[in-house]
Design a protein around this motif. Structure first.
Motif, PDB file in Angstrom:
ATOM      1  N   SER A  26      31.611 -76.304 -35.769  1.00 38.76           N
ATOM      2  CA  SER A  26      30.298 -75.887 -36.186  1.00 38.76           C
ATOM      3  C   SER A  26      29.113 -75.597 -35.665  1.00 38.76           C
ATOM      4  O   SER A  26      28.448 -74.557 -35.546  1.00 38.76           O
ATOM      5  N   ILE A  75      27.407 -72.060 -34.822  1.00 32.75           N
ATOM      6  CA  ILE A  75      26.309 -71.973 -35.569  1.00 32.75           C
ATOM      7  C   ILE A  75      25.075 -71.413 -34.136  1.00 32.75           C
ATOM      8  O   ILE A  75      24.515 -70.219 -34.227  1.00 32.75           O
ATOM      9  N   ASP A 103      27.860 -74.700 -44.239  1.00 32.46           N
ATOM     10  CA  ASP A 103      27.628 -74.619 -42.979  1.00 32.46           C
ATOM     11  C   ASP A 103      26.818 -73.368 -42.576  1.00 32.46           C
ATOM     12  O   ASP A 103      25.843 -73.294 -41.690  1.00 32.46           O
ATOM     13  N   TYR A 104      27.242 -72.171 -43.531  1.00 32.33           N
ATOM     14  CA  TYR A 104      26.491 -70.878 -43.016  1.00 32.33           C
ATOM     15  C   TYR A 104      25.482 -70.454 -43.829  1.00 32.33           C
ATOM     16  O   TYR A 104      24.870 -69.349 -43.634  1.00 32.33           O
TER      17      TYR A 104
END
Length: 746
Positions: A409, A413, A437-438
């Motif tokens: 991630s 990211i 995470d997003y």
């Protein structure tokens, strides 16, 4: 007498003269020349105690040595023996090999304990908790629970299997007894001649069993006597391979001169001690290597190239990579032996400095300010040589994989944050899992779908359908707008909003490709999009925790330009990410440790090198520090004044029936009379993604059914009639209640 008297003083004076010279020459004390030599003592005179050359009092004549003298001599002898170099070497030798046996027993006991308990799971849970990887903690806890359940099932099967084994033994004994009884009856009923014919095979079997028993009885004794020694030898081998002896018991290494700097001599010595038969044979035959490139400083390490002898391949050396790293005083992840594509038979070796792959990564260059350019790439990390690495976006796509908590991630990211700092870029994320995470990127994302249920999987498939049609439309627009241009440029993207670059992420994509209903279609769509998207400004990013041949289609991997393998469990996962045969070629991420190498990935396609070990930047967001939100806010500010991609205006009611008619008549009046309902939905999504991307077959039926143009089945497929839709549109527009003029759909 008178003749001799005058000569005496002369002799005396000469003697005095000589002594004076000696005194002046030696600086000695005066010597009494007149004192006579001492007379020997009389035989019966008493003498004082005499001493031995060692300084001990000598016993009187006829007496033995004293007790004190014996103890002193014994102590002196003992001290000499204990402190002797041979004694110390023998003690170290005994301690070292004894430690190998004990250490081997400890190693095997630990392995047995780890295999029978959840000790490994608990260590991984503690490591993930210390690193703040909450999802990894939950996943390892789930693995531990499944392990306990499987262990309980095995134990219950063993408990229930014991009675079954006993029952089978009794049945077997009964059958054997019956067979013997039948044989006895046959022998009783048969005469002599016939009896031998009947029992001849049985007697042969009995003789064979008897011979076997004799052999076993002969071998069993020596084998039983040798068993403890074989066990000790096995424990010794395990302990020696793991180096369980204490440091003080290690040999002095008089002939070992390993250096930290891997120069030509150190590299040759390391190769000679790999334990490779062909290499040893070549060395004995006098092999002298030809250095294609001498050892030179390269980044955070050393680089060299040499031609290998006959019978020795780079693949063989990769099979001994751990030994090679040990010989060079490095960790396996710090040694990279490969074979150049244009120099077969040559070993290309890069050795990192000790510890250069640990420590903090520099801050992300765009953290405090600045913008990015989709067409030039964005900074994503630093290489093993300490050089900055940029992630290409235009004409590129990505495959990112590794076990949980390895840092996937972080790379994705960072890539998305760089992409959104280009105001022209549109970003969509489809996450086939429930994670956060997003979420910090949501204000700048065009779409974010999360979940692993059929609804979210279908949304991801719909996105792929839309991308399939979009790449075709972009290709046509590029031909119209670019003239001789073969690919999208920034000038074209600024001129026409329909050609804005787009980045689409499919996280946990194995859930998509392995779905029973949509998996095959997703694979077909993904391959079609990837083959066409590189020239029209669409970048796909595939992220997975399960990179295998079943979870990731091979054609998807083959068509991926940028691949990043974080820590993986085995060579299957490694080759599933990086390509078939990469593990044998030395390009392997199996040596990465998820607990120590978080954020470090072995990459292909990121630089001009065949592979690159990249440590990704880490843009933090946790309870104490939030570095992502300021970057997202800066991206929103950069986007002010930039017109978004064309979509239905907010609040404007889309004309569904007219849009369907336009799709059906895109190919002109001479087009097909019917069109598959799935294809109609895909074309609608390409025309107006905001309105039609989430449409299902029931939505299409709900619009057309009131007008008598509902989809119907033809040759096993649901289709829509173009004539029915045209008539429905004419009737609706002719109705005064609609207030619209009659429309000519053609």
């Amino acid at each position: 007498m008178t003749d001799l008297a005058p000569e005496a003083p002369a002799a005396a004076m000469g003697t005095v003269h000589d002594l004076e010279e000696h005194r002046a020459r030696t600086g000695g004390t005066p010597v009494n020349l007149t004192k006579p030599d001492p007379a020997p003592p009389p035989a019966d005179a008493e003498t004082g105690p005499q001493t031995t050359p060692e300084g001990d009092a000598a016993p009187p004549d006829g007496a033995g040595p004293s007790s004190a003298s014996v103890w002193r001599r014994t102590a002196r002898l003992t001290r000499t023996v204990v402190t002797h170099e041979r004694t110390r070497k023998a003690a170290r030798l005994a301690a070292r090999h004894g430690s190998y046996v004990g250490g081997g027993a400890v190693v095997l006991a630990r392995r047995a304990w780890d295999g029978r308990t959840t000790a490994v799971h608990q260590r991984m849970i503690a490591s993930a908790a210390a690193a703040g990887q909450i999802e990894a903690v939950a996943e390892w806890q789930d693995k531990a629970d499944r392990f306990r359940q499987a262990r309980h099932a095995r134990r219950m099967a063993l408990i229930t299997g014991i009675p079954a084994m006993a029952k089978g033994t009794l049945i077997g004994a009964g059958v054997l007894e019956g067979a013997l009884l039948a044989l006895g009856i046959a022998m009783a009923l048969s005469d002599g001649g016939q009896l031998s014919d009947v029992i001849a095979p049985t007697m042969g079997l009995i003789e064979f069993i008897h011979t076997l028993c004799v052999v076993v009885s002969v071998v069993w004794g020596p084998l039983l006597a040798a068993a403890p020694w074989l066990l000790l030898l096995a424990l010794w081998a395990v302990g020696r391979s793991r180096g369980t002896a204490p440091a003080w018991a290690q040999p002095d290494g008089d002939g070992e001169t390993r250096e930290v700097v891997p120069d030509e001599g150190a590299i040759l010595e390391a190769l000679r001690n790999l334990g490779l038969g062909p290499m040893g044979k070549a060395v004995k035959a006098g092999w002298q290597p030809r250095w294609v490139s001498p050892t030179t400083r390269l980044g955070n390490g050393w680089h060299t190239q040499l031609q290998l002898p006959l019978g020795v391949t780079v693949e063989m050396i990769n099979g001994k990579k751990k030994v090679l790293a040990h010989n060079l005083l490095r960790l396996p992840v710090e040694v990279w032996p490969t074979e150049p594509s244009n120099q077969p038979g040559v070993l290309d070796l890069w050795v990192a400095d000790q510890g250069s792959l640990s420590g903090k990564v520099p801050p992300w260059p765009l953290l405090e300010g600045g913008s990015a350019d989709y067409f030039k790439g964005v900074p994503i990390g630093v290489s093993q040589r300490g050089e900055p690495v940029f992630g290409k976006l235009m004409a590129a796509n990505y495959m990112v994989g590794g076990i949980m908590g390895s840092g996937k991630s972080s790379l994705v990211i960072t890539l998305l944050l760089g992409a959104m700092l280009d105001p022209l870029v549109e970003i969509e994320a489809y996450v086939m899992a429930y994670n956060v995470d997003y979420d910090p990127l949501l204000p700048r994302l065009r779409a974010l779908v999360k979940g692993d249920e059929d609804e979210q999987i279908e949304a991801a498939v719909e996105a792929l359908r839309g991308l399939r049609d979009e790449v075709t439309e972009r290709g046509k627009l590029l031909e119209q707008l670019g003239g001789d241009e073969v690919r999208l440029t920034r000038e074209i993207a600024e001129r026409d909003p329909r050609m804005r670059p787009k980045v689409v992420v499919f996280d946990e994509c194995h859930e998509l490709f392995m779905h029973k209903k949509y998996g095959a279609e997703a694979e077909e769509l993904a391959i079609k999009v990837m083959k066409k998207a590189r020239k029209v400004g669409i970048t796909l990013i595939w992220v997975t925790v399960s990179p295998t041949a079943d979870s990731i289609p091979k054609d998807v991997t083959r068509n991926t330009s940028h691949r990043a393998a974080f820590a993986v469990g085995d060579h299957v996962a490694n080759d599933g990410l990086l390509g078939t045969g990469k593990h044998k070629a030395g390009i392997t991420a199996t040596t990465l440790n998820p607990a120590e190498n978080i954020g470090t990935a072995l990459t292909v396609g990121f630089t001009k090198n065949a592979f690159e070990l990249v440590r990704s930047y880490y843009v933090r967001k946790d309870a104490k520090t939030d570095e992502i939100t300021p970057v997202v806010n800066r991206a929103l500010e950069l986007r002010d004044g930039i017109a978004p991609m064309p979509e239905a205006a907010p609040g404007e009611q889309a004309d569904h029936l007219r849009d369907i008619a336009d799709v059906l008549f895109e190919s002109g009046p001479d087009g097909p009379a019917r069109m598959r309902s799935d294809e109609v939905r895909q074309r609608l999504a390409a025309r107006n993604p905001a309105e039609y991307r989430a449409w299902t077959a029931s939505d299409l039926k709900q619009v057309l059914e009131p007008h008598g143009a509902a989809p119907y089945k033809s040759n096993g497929l649901m289709v829509i009639s173009r004539d029915r839709v045209r008539e429905a549109l004419r009737e609706r527009d002719a109705d005064p209640a609609t207030g619209g003029p009659e429309s000519n759909a053609e």
